[in-house]
Scaffold this active site. Structure first.
Site, PDB file in Angstrom:
ATOM      1  N   HIS A  80       0.824  -1.216   0.000  1.00  0.00           N
ATOM      2  CA  HIS A  80       0.000   0.000   0.000  1.00  0.00           C
ATOM      3  C   HIS A  80       0.857   1.264   0.000  1.00  0.00           C
ATOM      4  CE1 HIS A  80      -3.506  -2.670   1.548  1.00  0.00           C
ATOM      5  NE2 HIS A  80      -3.485  -2.599   0.242  1.00  0.00           N
ATOM      6  N   ASP A 138      -3.190  -7.752  -7.847  1.00  0.00           N
ATOM      7  CA  ASP A 138      -2.866  -8.317  -6.531  1.00  0.00           C
ATOM      8  C   ASP A 138      -3.662  -9.599  -6.295  1.00  0.00           C
ATOM      9  OD1 ASP A 138      -2.095  -8.609  -3.876  1.00  0.00           O
ATOM     10  OD2 ASP A 138      -3.538  -7.121  -3.139  1.00  0.00           O
TER      11      ASP A 138
HETATM   12  N1  SAM Z   1      -5.917  -5.822  -3.247  1.00  0.00           N
HETATM   13  C1  SAM Z   1      -6.451  -6.067  -1.924  1.00  0.00           C
HETATM   14  C2  SAM Z   1      -5.778  -5.122  -0.954  1.00  0.00           C
HETATM   15  O1  SAM Z   1      -4.603  -4.767  -1.174  1.00  0.00           O
HETATM   16  O2  SAM Z   1      -6.406  -4.690   0.013  1.00  0.00           O
HETATM   17  C3  SAM Z   1      -6.281  -7.506  -1.519  1.00  0.00           C
HETATM   18  C4  SAM Z   1      -6.745  -8.499  -2.542  1.00  0.00           C
HETATM   19  S1  SAM Z   1      -6.610 -10.173  -2.069  1.00  0.00           S
HETATM   20  C5  SAM Z   1      -4.909 -10.449  -2.065  1.00  0.00           C
HETATM   21  C6  SAM Z   1      -7.119 -10.966  -3.547  1.00  0.00           C
HETATM   22  C7  SAM Z   1      -8.616 -10.868  -3.842  1.00  0.00           C
HETATM   23  O3  SAM Z   1      -8.825 -11.325  -5.184  1.00  0.00           O
HETATM   24  C8  SAM Z   1      -9.515 -11.739  -2.983  1.00  0.00           C
HETATM   25  O4  SAM Z   1     -10.500 -10.931  -2.393  1.00  0.00           O
HETATM   26  C9  SAM Z   1     -10.167 -12.732  -3.966  1.00  0.00           C
HETATM   27  O5  SAM Z   1     -11.528 -13.015  -3.663  1.00  0.00           O
HETATM   28  C10 SAM Z   1     -10.075 -11.978  -5.266  1.00  0.00           C
HETATM   29  N2  SAM Z   1     -10.018 -12.793  -6.493  1.00  0.00           N
HETATM   30  C11 SAM Z   1      -9.533 -14.026  -6.678  1.00  0.00           C
HETATM   31  N3  SAM Z   1      -9.520 -14.353  -7.978  1.00  0.00           N
HETATM   32  C12 SAM Z   1     -10.014 -13.266  -8.645  1.00  0.00           C
HETATM   33  C13 SAM Z   1     -10.195 -12.953 -10.024  1.00  0.00           C
HETATM   34  N4  SAM Z   1      -9.887 -13.830 -10.987  1.00  0.00           N
HETATM   35  N5  SAM Z   1     -10.670 -11.733 -10.343  1.00  0.00           N
HETATM   36  C14 SAM Z   1     -10.997 -10.828  -9.374  1.00  0.00           C
HETATM   37  N6  SAM Z   1     -10.835 -11.067  -8.056  1.00  0.00           N
HETATM   38  C15 SAM Z   1     -10.337 -12.266  -7.702  1.00  0.00           C
END
Ligand code: SAM
Length: 281
Positions: free
Chosen positions: A19, A167
Site C-alpha cells: 500500500h 494483486d
Molecule cells: N488488493 C487487496 C488489498 O490490497 O487490500 C487484496 C486483494 S486479495 C490479495 C485478492 C482478492 O482477489 C480476494 O478478495 C479474492 O476473492 C479476489 N479474487 C480471486 N480471484 C479473482 C479474479 N480472478 N478476479 C478478481 N478477483 C479475484
C-alpha cells in the site's frame, strides 16, 4: 471455488509494503493535472476490522500496521502525514490501536481526484457484495467479474494516464503466469501505463517464473522491490515483492526512504532491495 479471504492478512507487513508502493505511485502520477484511470484487478474488501475474528486469528496486523501506527510519531518523512490521514479517515477513525485498516480500493478512492476514475474487480461473491455496499456513496465502479480479463477489456482507457494494481491471491498456482501474461497484454494495449504487481516471497519461489516471463517479453522498464523479513517464519511468507512497470520518477527513492524509516523505528524488521527486473533498453 474461491477460498482466500484477505481479512486474515489485512494490515500485515506485506500490505504495508504494497500500500505504500501504491500510495506513492498514484501520488507521483498526480503531480501532473491530467486524469488517471485507476484499476484494481483484485480488490478484496475496502475496510477491515482488525478486531474481527479473522484478523484476530492470525494477529498479522499486530506485527504490521498496528506496530507502525504505534511508532507514527517517530517517522519524519512529510508523506507519512498523508498516510496517517488515510488511516484515520471519517469512516475509519484510527484510535489508539488502529481498529480499521483500508483495503486497496479505499486507498485508491481516498486518493483519487475529481478528474481520476476508479474501477475495481472482485470475483468472490461476499467480498464483491461488501464492495458494492461500500461504493454506494462513492465514485467507484465495482465489477463482480474476473479482474484479469476485465482489465484487458477496459484498455486502453480514455484518460491520458493509467495506474493498475494486480494483486491476486496466488491460491491457484497459475496466477503467477496469468499475471505475467495479463501485464504483457495490458502493456500492448497501453504502453505508457503504470502496472503494479504484488506477489508473496514463498519457499517455492514461483514468482521467479513470472519475472522470467516478463524478462522474455517486449515489456521494458520493470522495477523490482523486495521487502524481506529479517527473521522469517519457518513456514509461510518470508517477504513481499512488488513489480512496477513504467515506474514514476522518484518512486524508488521515496520507497527506500519511507521503508528505511519503518525499519529504524523498530516497527517492522524487514529490509528492502530495489533493482531493475527489466531495464529500459
Ligand atoms: N488488493 C487487496 C488489498 O490490497 O487490500 C487484496 C486483494 S486479495 C490479495 C485478492 C482478492 O482477489 C480476494 O478478495 C479474492 O476473492 C479476489 N479474487 C480471486 N480471484 C479473482 C479474479 N480472478 N478476479 C478478481 N478477483 C479475484
Amino acid at each position: 471455488m474461491l477460498s482466500y479471504l484477505h481479512a486474515f492478512h489485512a494490515g500485515n507487513f506485506a500490505d504495508v509494503h504494497k500500500h505504500i508502493g501504491l500510495f506513492l505511485a498514484l501520488r507521483l502520477l498526480q503531480k501532473k493535472p491530467s486524469a488517471v484511470a485507476c484499476f484494481d484487478t483484485h480488490g478484496g474488501s475496502a475496510s477491515y476490522d482488525l478486531e474481527g475474528e479473522r484478523p484476530r486469528k492470525t494477529g498479522e496486523a499486530d506485527e504490521g500496521i498496528r506496530k507502525l501506527w504505534a511508532c507514527r510519531d517517530d517517522l519524519q518523512h512529510p508523506l507519512w502525514k498523508e498516510v496517517w490521514r488515510l488511516l484515520d479517515g471519517p469512516d475509519s477513525p484510527g484510535g489508539e490501536t488502529l481498529r480499521f485498516y483500508p483495503g486497496s480500493p479505499a486507498w485508491f478512492e481516498q486518493l483519487a481526484r475529481d478528474q481520476d476514475r476508479f474501477t475495481v474487480f472482485e470475483l468472490h461473491s461476499g467480498e464483491s457484495q461488501r464492495l458494492h455496499d461500500w461504493a454506494r456513496t462513492r465514485r467507484v465502479d465495482v465489477r463482480a467479474e474476473d479482474g484479469f480479463t476485465g482489465l484487458l477489456r477496459a484498455l486502453p482507457p480514455k484518460e491520458p494516464r493509467l495506474l493498475t494494481l494486480i494483486d491476486p491471491p496466488y491460491e491457484v498456482k497459475d496466477d503467477y503466469l496469468t499475471t505475467a501474461e495479463t501485464v504483457i497484454k495490458a502493456w500492448q494495449r497501453c504502453r505508457h501505463g503504470v502496472y503494479l504487481v504484488w506477489y508473496p516471497i514463498l519457499p517455492d519461489a514461483r514468482h521467479e517464473a513470472m519475472i522470467r516471463r516478463l524478462q522474455d517479453s517486449p515489456v521494458r522498464k520493470v522495477l523490482h522491490s523486495q521487502y524481506r523479513l529479517e527473521t522469517p517464519p519457518e513456514r509461510g511468507m518470508a517477504g513481499s515483492g512488488l513489480l512496477l512497470v513504467n515506474p514514476p520518477w522518484e518512486w524508488a527513492g521515496l520507497m527506500e526512504s519511507m521503508l528505511e524509516e519503518v525499519r529504524s523505528s523498530g516497527a517492522i524488521d524487514a529490509r528492502q532491495r530495489i533493482d531493475w527486473a527489466v531495464p529500459e533498453a
